[in-house]
Design a protein around this motif. Structure first.
Motif, PDB file in Angstrom:
ATOM      1  N   GLU A 194      -9.330  33.601   3.296  1.00  0.00           N
ATOM      2  CA  GLU A 194     -10.171  32.607   2.631  1.00  0.00           C
ATOM      3  C   GLU A 194      -9.414  31.358   2.194  1.00  0.00           C
ATOM      4  N   ASP A 195      -8.104  31.360   2.340  1.00  0.00           N
ATOM      5  CA  ASP A 195      -7.316  30.154   2.087  1.00  0.00           C
ATOM      6  C   ASP A 195      -7.315  29.223   3.296  1.00  0.00           C
ATOM      7  N   THR A 196      -7.880  29.675   4.401  1.00  0.00           N
ATOM      8  CA  THR A 196      -7.934  28.852   5.602  1.00  0.00           C
ATOM      9  C   THR A 196      -8.732  27.579   5.343  1.00  0.00           C
ATOM     10  N   ALA A 197      -8.115  26.444   5.611  1.00  0.00           N
ATOM     11  CA  ALA A 197      -8.750  25.154   5.350  1.00  0.00           C
ATOM     12  C   ALA A 197      -7.818  24.036   5.811  1.00  0.00           C
ATOM     13  N   VAL A 198      -8.354  22.829   5.796  1.00  0.00           N
ATOM     14  CA  VAL A 198      -7.500  21.656   5.926  1.00  0.00           C
ATOM     15  C   VAL A 198      -7.062  21.263   4.510  1.00  0.00           C
ATOM     16  N   TYR A 199      -5.776  21.134   4.327  1.00  0.00           N
ATOM     17  CA  TYR A 199      -5.226  20.800   3.017  1.00  0.00           C
ATOM     18  C   TYR A 199      -4.856  19.318   2.996  1.00  0.00           C
ATOM     19  N   TYR A 200      -5.339  18.635   1.968  1.00  0.00           N
ATOM     20  CA  TYR A 200      -5.129  17.201   1.829  1.00  0.00           C
ATOM     21  C   TYR A 200      -4.267  16.904   0.606  1.00  0.00           C
ATOM     22  N   CYS A 201      -3.289  16.078   0.809  1.00  0.00           N
ATOM     23  CA  CYS A 201      -2.492  15.579  -0.301  1.00  0.00           C
ATOM     24  C   CYS A 201      -3.238  14.425  -0.963  1.00  0.00           C
ATOM     25  N   TYR A 202      -3.104  14.314  -2.259  1.00  0.00           N
ATOM     26  CA  TYR A 202      -3.802  13.283  -3.039  1.00  0.00           C
ATOM     27  C   TYR A 202      -2.849  12.735  -4.092  1.00  0.00           C
ATOM     28  N   THR A 203      -2.910  11.448  -4.307  1.00  0.00           N
ATOM     29  CA  THR A 203      -2.083  10.876  -5.348  1.00  0.00           C
ATOM     30  C   THR A 203      -2.781   9.704  -6.018  1.00  0.00           C
ATOM     31  N   GLU A 204      -2.441   9.485  -7.268  1.00  0.00           N
ATOM     32  CA  GLU A 204      -2.878   8.299  -8.013  1.00  0.00           C
ATOM     33  C   GLU A 204      -1.611   7.583  -8.462  1.00  0.00           C
ATOM     34  N   VAL A 205      -1.482   6.336  -8.019  1.00  0.00           N
ATOM     35  CA  VAL A 205      -0.248   5.594  -8.275  1.00  0.00           C
ATOM     36  C   VAL A 205      -0.565   4.227  -8.869  1.00  0.00           C
ATOM     37  N   GLN A 220       0.828  -1.186   0.000  1.00  0.00           N
ATOM     38  CA  GLN A 220       0.000   0.000   0.000  1.00  0.00           C
ATOM     39  C   GLN A 220       0.864   1.238   0.000  1.00  0.00           C
ATOM     40  N   VAL A 221       0.187   2.395   0.075  1.00  0.00           N
ATOM     41  CA  VAL A 221       0.887   3.676  -0.027  1.00  0.00           C
ATOM     42  C   VAL A 221       0.562   4.535   1.179  1.00  0.00           C
ATOM     43  N   GLN A 222       1.575   5.198   1.697  1.00  0.00           N
ATOM     44  CA  GLN A 222       1.388   6.148   2.786  1.00  0.00           C
ATOM     45  C   GLN A 222       1.763   7.544   2.288  1.00  0.00           C
ATOM     46  N   LEU A 223       0.986   8.524   2.706  1.00  0.00           N
ATOM     47  CA  LEU A 223       1.261   9.925   2.382  1.00  0.00           C
ATOM     48  C   LEU A 223       1.492  10.664   3.696  1.00  0.00           C
ATOM     49  N   VAL A 224       2.623  11.319   3.800  1.00  0.00           N
ATOM     50  CA  VAL A 224       2.956  12.074   5.002  1.00  0.00           C
ATOM     51  C   VAL A 224       3.071  13.545   4.635  1.00  0.00           C
ATOM     52  N   GLU A 225       2.191  14.346   5.216  1.00  0.00           N
ATOM     53  CA  GLU A 225       2.135  15.765   4.927  1.00  0.00           C
ATOM     54  C   GLU A 225       2.821  16.561   6.026  1.00  0.00           C
ATOM     55  N   SER A 226       3.316  17.723   5.669  1.00  0.00           N
ATOM     56  CA  SER A 226       3.898  18.628   6.656  1.00  0.00           C
ATOM     57  C   SER A 226       3.843  20.045   6.111  1.00  0.00           C
ATOM     58  N   GLY A 227       4.008  21.006   7.009  1.00  0.00           N
ATOM     59  CA  GLY A 227       4.148  22.392   6.596  1.00  0.00           C
ATOM     60  C   GLY A 227       2.978  23.299   6.882  1.00  0.00           C
ATOM     61  N   GLY A 228       1.882  22.770   7.393  1.00  0.00           N
ATOM     62  CA  GLY A 228       0.764  23.641   7.713  1.00  0.00           C
ATOM     63  C   GLY A 228       1.061  24.494   8.937  1.00  0.00           C
ATOM     64  N   GLY A 229       0.139  25.404   9.222  1.00  0.00           N
ATOM     65  CA  GLY A 229       0.320  26.250  10.396  1.00  0.00           C
ATOM     66  C   GLY A 229      -0.504  27.506  10.328  1.00  0.00           C
ATOM     67  N   LEU A 230      -0.147  28.442  11.202  1.00  0.00           N
ATOM     68  CA  LEU A 230      -0.834  29.727  11.306  1.00  0.00           C
ATOM     69  C   LEU A 230       0.060  30.813  10.712  1.00  0.00           C
ATOM     70  N   VAL A 231      -0.520  31.643   9.857  1.00  0.00           N
ATOM     71  CA  VAL A 231       0.240  32.712   9.219  1.00  0.00           C
ATOM     72  C   VAL A 231      -0.673  33.917   9.039  1.00  0.00           C
ATOM     73  N   GLN A 232      -0.090  35.091   9.030  1.00  0.00           N
ATOM     74  CA  GLN A 232      -0.861  36.302   8.802  1.00  0.00           C
ATOM     75  C   GLN A 232      -1.147  36.477   7.311  1.00  0.00           C
ATOM     76  N   ALA A 233      -2.204  37.177   7.017  1.00  0.00           N
ATOM     77  CA  ALA A 233      -2.535  37.476   5.619  1.00  0.00           C
ATOM     78  C   ALA A 233      -1.343  38.138   4.936  1.00  0.00           C
ATOM     79  N   GLY A 234      -1.089  37.680   3.710  1.00  0.00           N
ATOM     80  CA  GLY A 234       0.062  38.178   2.966  1.00  0.00           C
ATOM     81  C   GLY A 234       1.304  37.336   3.137  1.00  0.00           C
ATOM     82  N   GLY A 235       1.261  36.432   4.089  1.00  0.00           N
ATOM     83  CA  GLY A 235       2.411  35.579   4.358  1.00  0.00           C
ATOM     84  C   GLY A 235       2.471  34.373   3.443  1.00  0.00           C
ATOM     85  N   SER A 236       3.446  33.510   3.741  1.00  0.00           N
ATOM     86  CA  SER A 236       3.685  32.326   2.907  1.00  0.00           C
ATOM     87  C   SER A 236       3.818  31.078   3.765  1.00  0.00           C
ATOM     88  N   LEU A 237       3.465  29.968   3.164  1.00  0.00           N
ATOM     89  CA  LEU A 237       3.687  28.659   3.744  1.00  0.00           C
ATOM     90  C   LEU A 237       4.053  27.698   2.628  1.00  0.00           C
TER      91      LEU A 237
END
Length: 121
Positions: free
Chosen positions: A88-99, A1-18
């Motif tokens: 408005e970019d605030t959300a849970v971000y999900y990684c997706y893949t087709e393998v 099977q396949v595992q996806l490990v995500e990282s890099g989310g967090g809290l940032v002010q408007a105009g910032g980057s992640l």
């Protein structure tokens, strides 16, 4: 099977980057596509960006010019650089893949566990 490990989310002010990362591991023969979806409270999950084998990319209109998706094929990892973030970019971000799995003629889809991105105004 396949595992996806995500990282890099967090809290940032408007105009910032992640920068989000998602690494795929497991019995992978080849990856057809990798991408990111997001789901805000009370809303449906929506495509943010995806990158298809060969390098073609697609973006949601709402993130064009601000987000960039890229992929490291050697590491089976996809990145999402998010600049000029908006509340408005605030959300849970999900990684997706087709393998395509080793020993299988067909492709399978997998989702990551999700990472929260919160943009404060």
């Amino acid at each position: 099977q396949v595992q996806l490990v995500e990282s890099g989310g967090g809290l940032v002010q408007a105009g910032g980057s992640l920068r989000l990362s998602c690494a795929a591991s497991g019995s992978i023969f080849s990856i057809n596509l990798m991408g990111w979806y997001r789901q805000a409270p009370g809303k449906q999950r929506e495509l943010v960006a995806r990158i298809i084998s060969g390098g073609r990319t697609n973006y949601a209109d709402s993130v064009k010019g601000r987000f960039t998706i890229s992929r490291d094929n050697a590491k089976n990892t996809v990145y999402l650089q998010m600049n000029s973030l908006k509340p408005e970019d605030t959300a849970v971000y999900y990684c997706y893949t087709e393998v395509v799995l080793e020993g299988s003629p067909r492709s399978f889809a997998y989702w990551g566990q999700g990472t929260q991105v919160t943009v404060s105004s």
